[in-house]
Design a protein around this motif. Structure first.
Motif, short mmCIF file in Angstrom:
data_model
loop_
_atom_site.label_atom_id
_atom_site.label_comp_id
_atom_site.label_asym_id
_atom_site.label_seq_id
_atom_site.Cartn_x
_atom_site.Cartn_y
_atom_site.Cartn_z
N GLY A 157 14.33 43.13 -6.54
CA GLY A 157 13.42 43.96 -5.73
C GLY A 157 12.11 44.17 -6.46
N TYR A 158 12.19 44.43 -7.77
CA TYR A 158 10.98 44.66 -8.56
C TYR A 158 10.12 43.39 -8.59
N GLY A 159 10.78 42.22 -8.79
CA GLY A 159 10.05 40.95 -8.81
C GLY A 159 9.31 40.71 -7.51
N THR A 160 9.97 41.00 -6.40
CA THR A 160 9.35 40.83 -5.09
C THR A 160 8.16 41.77 -4.95
N PHE A 161 8.36 43.02 -5.43
CA PHE A 161 7.29 44.01 -5.34
C PHE A 161 6.07 43.56 -6.16
N VAL A 162 6.31 43.08 -7.39
CA VAL A 162 5.21 42.63 -8.25
C VAL A 162 4.49 41.45 -7.61
N ALA A 163 5.27 40.48 -7.06
CA ALA A 163 4.67 39.29 -6.46
C ALA A 163 3.79 39.66 -5.27
N SER A 164 4.22 40.62 -4.46
CA SER A 164 3.46 40.93 -3.25
C SER A 164 2.28 41.85 -3.55
N SER A 165 2.28 42.48 -4.75
CA SER A 165 1.20 43.42 -5.02
C SER A 165 0.27 42.93 -6.12
N ARG A 166 0.47 41.67 -6.56
CA ARG A 166 -0.41 41.13 -7.61
C ARG A 166 -1.82 41.06 -7.05
N PRO A 167 -2.81 41.61 -7.75
CA PRO A 167 -4.17 41.62 -7.20
C PRO A 167 -4.77 40.21 -7.20
N PRO A 168 -5.79 39.98 -6.34
CA PRO A 168 -6.42 38.65 -6.31
C PRO A 168 -6.99 38.30 -7.68
N PRO A 191 -15.17 34.85 -12.28
CA PRO A 191 -16.28 35.19 -13.17
C PRO A 191 -17.42 35.81 -12.36
N ALA A 192 -18.15 36.73 -12.95
CA ALA A 192 -19.27 37.39 -12.26
C ALA A 192 -20.24 36.33 -11.77
N GLY A 193 -20.75 36.52 -10.56
CA GLY A 193 -21.76 35.61 -10.02
C GLY A 193 -21.18 34.37 -9.36
N THR A 194 -19.85 34.26 -9.28
CA THR A 194 -19.23 33.10 -8.63
C THR A 194 -19.55 33.12 -7.14
N THR A 195 -20.00 31.98 -6.61
CA THR A 195 -20.24 31.86 -5.18
C THR A 195 -19.33 30.78 -4.62
N SER A 196 -19.29 30.70 -3.28
CA SER A 196 -18.50 29.64 -2.63
C SER A 196 -19.32 29.10 -1.47
N PRO A 197 -19.02 27.89 -1.00
CA PRO A 197 -19.78 27.32 0.12
C PRO A 197 -19.73 28.25 1.34
N GLY A 198 -20.89 28.65 1.83
CA GLY A 198 -20.96 29.53 3.00
C GLY A 198 -20.45 30.93 2.72
N GLY A 199 -20.25 31.26 1.45
CA GLY A 199 -19.72 32.59 1.11
C GLY A 199 -18.29 32.77 1.58
N ARG A 200 -17.61 31.66 1.89
CA ARG A 200 -16.25 31.74 2.43
C ARG A 200 -15.28 32.26 1.37
N ARG A 201 -14.32 33.06 1.81
CA ARG A 201 -13.36 33.65 0.88
C ARG A 201 -12.01 33.75 1.57
N VAL A 202 -10.96 33.31 0.91
CA VAL A 202 -9.60 33.43 1.44
C VAL A 202 -8.76 34.14 0.39
N GLU A 203 -8.23 35.32 0.76
CA GLU A 203 -7.37 36.07 -0.15
C GLU A 203 -6.05 36.35 0.55
#
Ligand SMILES: [Zn+2]
Length: 166
Positions: free
Chosen positions: A20-31, A35-47
């Motif tokens: 249960g703890y492992g599942t909890f950690v896996a589902s709550s791991r932050p994105p 690095p600061a200033g990282t951009t992506s094409p079109g500002g697209r972001r998938v989290e």
């Protein structure tokens, strides 16, 4: 005999708690923190949560892109793929590399000398190596080295499992 039963009961309870703890950690791991200033094409972001990635990806895709795994050399049919096309991120379909910059490195992994566009990927220090990640979804893709061909002199050594050829 009674104590064996009690021991088994406790073992089952502890295993359940750990699972249960492992599942909890896996589902709550932050994105992943880019690095600061990282951009992506079109500002697209998938989290997505780790649990969602686990549902969307095969186990090898998950291990490599979300847990920094490495596929066995020569295990991907994309290593020797030379048809014209684009290599997309298996997680978010961000165009990562073009067939125009692909070359035979002899390493057993798909190799490119430049990304599709400069901000399709970003890099981070990884011990003595430099890690390559997708700028849209932070997928671990592989590593980049300084022994590539002209014009960049770079060799992006990428896991075929992290790519979708189109
Ligand atoms: Zn991606």
């Amino acid at each position: 005999m009674k104590s064996t039963g009690l021991f088994l009961l406790i073992a089952v309870l502890v295993a359940g708690l750990l699972w249960g703890y492992g599942t909890f950690v896996a589902s709550s791991r932050p994105p992943h923190k880019r690095p600061a200033g990282t951009t992506s094409p079109g500002g697209r972001r998938v989290e997505k949560s780790d649990a969602d990635w686990k549902n969307l990806l095969t186990s090898s895709q998950y291990t490599i892109t979300r847990e920094n795994g490495t596929e066995w050399p020569n295990s991907s049919e994309l290593t020797h793929e030379h048809r014209p096309g684009t290599y997309l991120c298996i997680c978010c379909r961000n165009p990562l590399f073009s067939s125009k910059t692909k070359f035979e490195s002899g390493t057993g992994w798909p190799s490119f000398y430049a990304p599709y566009v400069p901000n399709a990927i970003y890099t981070e220090p990884d011990g003595h190596r430099t890690e390559v990640r997708c700028s849209v979804c932070d997928a671990h893709l592989g590593h980049v080295f300084n022994d590539g061909p002209e014009p960049t002199g770079l060799r992006y050594c990428i896991n075929g499992v992290a790519l979708s050829f189109q």
